[in-house]
Enzyme design. Sequence first.
Site, mmCIF file in Angstrom:
data_model
loop_
_atom_site.group_PDB
_atom_site.id
_atom_site.type_symbol
_atom_site.label_atom_id
_atom_site.label_comp_id
_atom_site.label_asym_id
_atom_site.label_seq_id
_atom_site.Cartn_x
_atom_site.Cartn_y
_atom_site.Cartn_z
ATOM 1 C CB THR A 1 -38.721 54.034 93.678
ATOM 2 O OG1 THR A 1 -37.720 54.894 94.241
ATOM 3 C CG2 THR A 1 -38.315 52.580 93.828
ATOM 4 C CG ASP A 2 -42.360 59.487 92.464
ATOM 5 O OD1 ASP A 2 -41.491 60.385 92.476
ATOM 6 O OD2 ASP A 2 -43.518 59.675 92.030
ATOM 7 C CD1 TRP A 3 -36.198 62.655 93.811
ATOM 8 C CD2 TRP A 3 -36.896 60.960 92.535
ATOM 9 N NE1 TRP A 3 -35.359 62.566 92.711
ATOM 10 C CE2 TRP A 3 -35.766 61.536 91.915
ATOM 11 C CE3 TRP A 3 -37.482 59.869 91.914
ATOM 12 C CZ2 TRP A 3 -35.218 61.087 90.720
ATOM 13 C CZ3 TRP A 3 -36.963 59.393 90.719
ATOM 14 C CH2 TRP A 3 -35.840 60.014 90.130
#
Length: 599
Positions: free
Chosen positions: A306-308
Site C-alpha cells: 500500500t501507499d504510506w
Amino acid sequence: MSELYKDSTASTPERVEDLLSRMTIEEKVGQLFQQMIAPGPGGTVSEGDPVFGLPPTRGLIEDKQISHFNVLGAPDTTREFAQWINSLQEIAENTRLGIPVSISSDPRHAFTDNPAAALMTRTFSQWPETLGLAAIGDEDITEEFGDIARREYIAVGIRTALHPQIDLATEARWARGNGTFGEDATLTARMGCAYVRGFQGTGKFGEGFGTTSVSAMAKHFPGGGPQLDGEDPHFEYGREQVYPGGMFDLHLEPFKAIIAEGTRQMMPYYGMPIGTEWEEVGFGFNKGILTDLLRNRLGFEGIICTDWGLISDVEIMGQPFPARAWGVEHLSEKERALKIIEAGADQFGGETRTDLILELVAEGALTEDRIDASVRRLLTEKFELGLFDDKRYVDLDEAERIVGSEEFRAKGLAAQRASITVLKNSEGAAHLPLAGDQQVKLFVEGGNAEAYAAYATIVDSAEDADVVLVRAKTPFEERGPGFEAFFHAGSLEFTDEERERILALCVAKPVIMDIYLERPAIITPFAEGTEEAPGASAIVANYGASDEALADVLFGASAPKGRLPFDLPRSIAAVVEANSDTPFDTKDPVYRFGHGLSL
C-alpha cells in the site's frame, strides 16, 4: 534439523518454505510492514526522528521484527550511507532467524526534493526528472538511466525502487505530475518498461532478475492522474478520483505493459474512485481493484504494497496528519488493517502496527495461512536478491568508487542537455544558439551566472545586457504549513505581478525564458505576446537541468532533443473545463504534446 534456508545451493522455494516453517507469528507479521527510517548523525543508526514521527530503528528490527524499510534523507557521504545500511543489516543478522532487511527508496537522481515523493542525494549522479526522460523519448537512454541508478542503489545497499511512477498526467494541476512520463499512455508504457528493465537488470544491461537487481515497485495503480480539481490525495480535500471522460481503462494501459515487462511490485494509490463500477474507497482498501482487477484480470503475481499511512493518524513537522483512510474513515484502525489484507495487499506502507494484525489472528478474524501467502512473496524477493547470502553487506570502498562516478555524472549531464525542449526561437539578438566566445553580454536571473561565463560576458544588470536569461519555474499555489507545502498544486498561471515584471523585461531587452516544467505551466503571455508586450524572444523548457547543461544548449555546444511530454494549456480556464481523466483535452493549447524545435 539443518537450516535449509541458509543453504545457498537449495532452491528459493525450498528455502522460503523452510524459513516460513521456523517463524513465529510475530516474525511473520513483522514482514507485512514497511516503515520509513532515516539515518542518525554521521550515518549512525537513528534513535528516532521527531520531525517525521519516526521511532528508534533498532526497536523496529529487534522488537517488532520489521525487516522492510523506506529510507528518508541520506547521510552526507556515500561511505556513511553504505556503512549505515550495513549497520542495519548487522542488527538484523543478530536477530533469532537473522532475516536481512530490505531497503527501499523513492527516486533520488533528479532535482525534486519532496520527502513524500522524491529525494535528492547529492552524492549520486543527477538526471532530469522522468518527464525529461519522456521528453527525450529514447528507450535506450531511459534503460541506461535505470541501469546506472540500479548500480548506485546497490552500491549503498538499496534494493527496492519505489518507482517508476506511471500515472498519466491528464490533470494538469496535479502536484505529482512531475514524477510521471507525461500524459500519453503509449509513451508512458514504453518509457516505464525501459525504466524497469534498467532497474531490474532484465534488459541489455543486466543478467536477468536476481542478485544484481533492484526490485521495481510501479505506482500508483490503477493510475493516480485523474484527481478531482487536481488536488492530491495525501490530503483529505484531494481524496476523490473522477472519470468524467470515461477513461478509467486508458489509465491501465501502462500498468498492463509493465506487468508484462515483469515488474516485481505494485503500489496502489491513496485516491478513491468516484462514479465507477468500483467501491468508493481508497484503492489500498479496494478488493475489486487489487484482487479482481490487478490479480485476476491483469494477472499480476508480485508484491502489492500500500501507499504510506492508511491506518494510523500521525504528526509530521508539528502538524496533525490523518491516515489516508479515504472512504473508510469510520472504521477503527484494526478494521482498516483487516480490510487492506482482505483487499489483497501484502504489505502496509509507512506503518508499524503489528499489534493490530496479531490481534486479528488471535481473534480468528485473520488466518495464519493468509499471512503466509504474503510472507512467501516477501521472503522470495529477499532470497532472489541475494540478501540471505553475499548481498547482505556492501563494500564501502566499492560504494565510493561507483556512486557519483565521473562516467555516471557525465551521462546524467548529457541527459539533462538532451531533455531541454526549445518551444520558441525568434530571430534577433536572442536567437538560439547564441554566439559564444564572449560575444554576448548576458544577464542571468534565477540561475548561477558563473555557469555561462565560459560562453558570454556576464553583466550585473539587465540594462547592461544584450540578452537577458530568465530561469523561471512552474507557478503553484502556496499550501501549508509544514508537510503540505512540499506539494506544488493549484493554479498554473503566473501571478499578475510576476507576469507583468517578466513582460516588462521583454519590452526592454531580448529575453530567453527557460522554465522548469514540473507541471504544464501556462506561458501564453510570454509565448504569444502583443504589440505592447512582445513576449520572450526564445523559450526553452527543462525538467530538471543544471545551469551548466542549459548553457551548453543555449550556446550551441550541445543539441537539445526534447519534445513536450504533455500539452501546454492556453489558460487555467481551459484546464478547469477539461476532463481530468482525458489526455490532450484542454482547448487550443499553446504548444502541443511532441512540440520541440531543433537548433
